[in-house]
Design an enzyme around this catalytic site. Structure first.
Site, PDB file in Angstrom:
ATOM      1  N   LYS A 107      70.128  40.725  13.326  1.00 18.43           N
ATOM      2  CA  LYS A 107      68.869  40.358  12.663  1.00 18.43           C
ATOM      3  C   LYS A 107      67.632  40.572  13.543  1.00 18.43           C
ATOM      4  O   LYS A 107      66.564  40.907  13.035  1.00 18.43           O
ATOM      5  CB  LYS A 107      68.923  38.904  12.180  1.00 18.43           C
ATOM      6  CG  LYS A 107      69.863  38.697  10.992  1.00 18.43           C
ATOM      7  CD  LYS A 107      69.820  37.270  10.483  1.00 18.43           C
ATOM      8  CE  LYS A 107      70.851  37.077   9.377  1.00 18.43           C
ATOM      9  NZ  LYS A 107      70.794  35.730   8.781  1.00 18.43           N
TER      10      LYS A 107
ATOM     11  N   ASP B 138      66.022  34.303   4.298  1.00 21.54           N
ATOM     12  CA  ASP B 138      66.876  33.148   4.616  1.00 21.54           C
ATOM     13  C   ASP B 138      66.148  31.819   4.357  1.00 21.54           C
ATOM     14  O   ASP B 138      66.693  30.925   3.690  1.00 21.54           O
ATOM     15  CB  ASP B 138      67.348  33.202   6.077  1.00 21.54           C
ATOM     16  CG  ASP B 138      68.426  34.267   6.302  1.00 21.54           C
ATOM     17  OD1 ASP B 138      69.216  34.510   5.373  1.00 21.54           O
ATOM     18  OD2 ASP B 138      68.472  34.832   7.411  1.00 21.54           O
TER      19      ASP B 138
END
Ligand code: ATR
Length: 279
Positions: free
Chosen positions: A71, A107
């Site tokens: 990420k 997220d």
């Protein structure tokens, strides 16, 4: 009918990747929203993330999700970043469009959607305790602030990391003191929402949060999920809180990514029910 050769292609890139539930989640979204797409798993070598993305772009993929451990690297290789991805320092969703690699992070918005829509708990005006100050916590702060909570208290085992997060996000607060940091041993008062964004549950452990943080009106959310409730969830329930694991966040972050790619936000509840029964 989905045609493997003409449908838009997406994938989830990670290492390892075999365990990822994203392909089944996105296949369900595509089916229920009538979108013609293919979504696969993509194992990238640990030292080969950028090369993998270049190959996907060359092969005509439209986008990708990014998971552990890539990420941060995804944020670094994006040619354009959303404000929330830049602040999170991490990217979980890529769009390949017009020669650009656009990075976003769904997220935090996924966690907000799970709390607000699925659990029916508004964050506006509430006192929130955020446990942890690592990558996961960093992605949550801005989407939470946008909901207008009274306070977000960030508690971390290493106090300095929590202080750094507060410094980073203070400019996005609507009033002084809206975001503050404490050591785990100095958490005071009861909270409306407590989020465990530490990685302690992965080691069957929990952060040393006081029992008094929880009450009958508290919602406690662990961002991890599994067949059994985490130690944190059991502790919170024992002290009166309603509890949720991270499965709802997983489905909602996928729905936010799907909406970015396709312009349609799919229904999430049937997918959440299905995933829960297959754990
Ligand atoms: P992630 O991307 O999952 O957030 P990370 O960036 O490594 O992973 O951060 C892990 C977080 O969990 C940190 O806040 C860490 O606390 P420290 O900063 O003090 O290391 C926290 N953490 C991990 N295990 C923990 C435990 N057993 N008790 C309390 N906090 C823990």
């Amino acid at each position: 009918m989905t045609d493997q050769y003409s449908a838009d292609r997406y994938c989830v890139i990670g290492n390892p990747i075999a365990h990822s539930k994203s392909p089944e989640i996105h296949a369900a979204f595509a089916a229920t929203s009538g979108q013609d797409l293919v979504y696969e798993r993509c194992l990238a070598p640990l030292d080969g993330f950028a090369g993998t993305v270049r190959r996907l772009v060359a092969e005509g993929y439209r986008g990708a999700n990014v998971t552990v451990p890539f990420k941060l690297e995804a944020a670094a290789i994006a040619t354009r970043l959303s404000a929330r991805a830049r602040l999170a320092g991490a990217v979980n969703t890529l769009r390949f469009e017009g020669g650009e690699i656009v990075g976003d992070n769904t997220d935090g918005p996924g966690l907000v959607a799970d709390i607000v829509r699925n659990a029916g708990v508004a964050l506006a005006g509430k006192r929130v305790l955020l446990l942890g100050a690592g990558g996961a916590a960093r992605g949550i702060v801005l989407p939470f602030l946008e909901q207008g909570p009274a306070a977000i208290v960030i508690a971390n085992r290493t106090r300095a990391t929590a202080d750094a997060l507060v410094e980073q996000f203070a400019a996005h607060a609507s009033h002084p003191g809206q975001v503050s940091a404490v050591g785990m041993d100095a958490i005071e008062g009861v909270f409306d929402v407590v989020v465990n964004a530490t990685s302690a549950s992965l080691a069957a452990d929990m952060p040393p949060v006081p029992a008094a943080s929880f009450g009958p009106d508290t919602l406690a959310v662990d961002i991890m999920y599994g067949k059994e409730p985490s130690q944190f969830m059991e502790f919170a329930a024992l002290h009166g809180a309603a509890v949720r694991d991270g499965l709802g966040m997983l489905v909602e972050q996928a729905a936010e990514a799907f909406a970015l790619w396709r312009g349609v936000r799919p229904a999430t509840m049937p997918v959440l029910v299905q995933l829960r029964s297959s754990l």
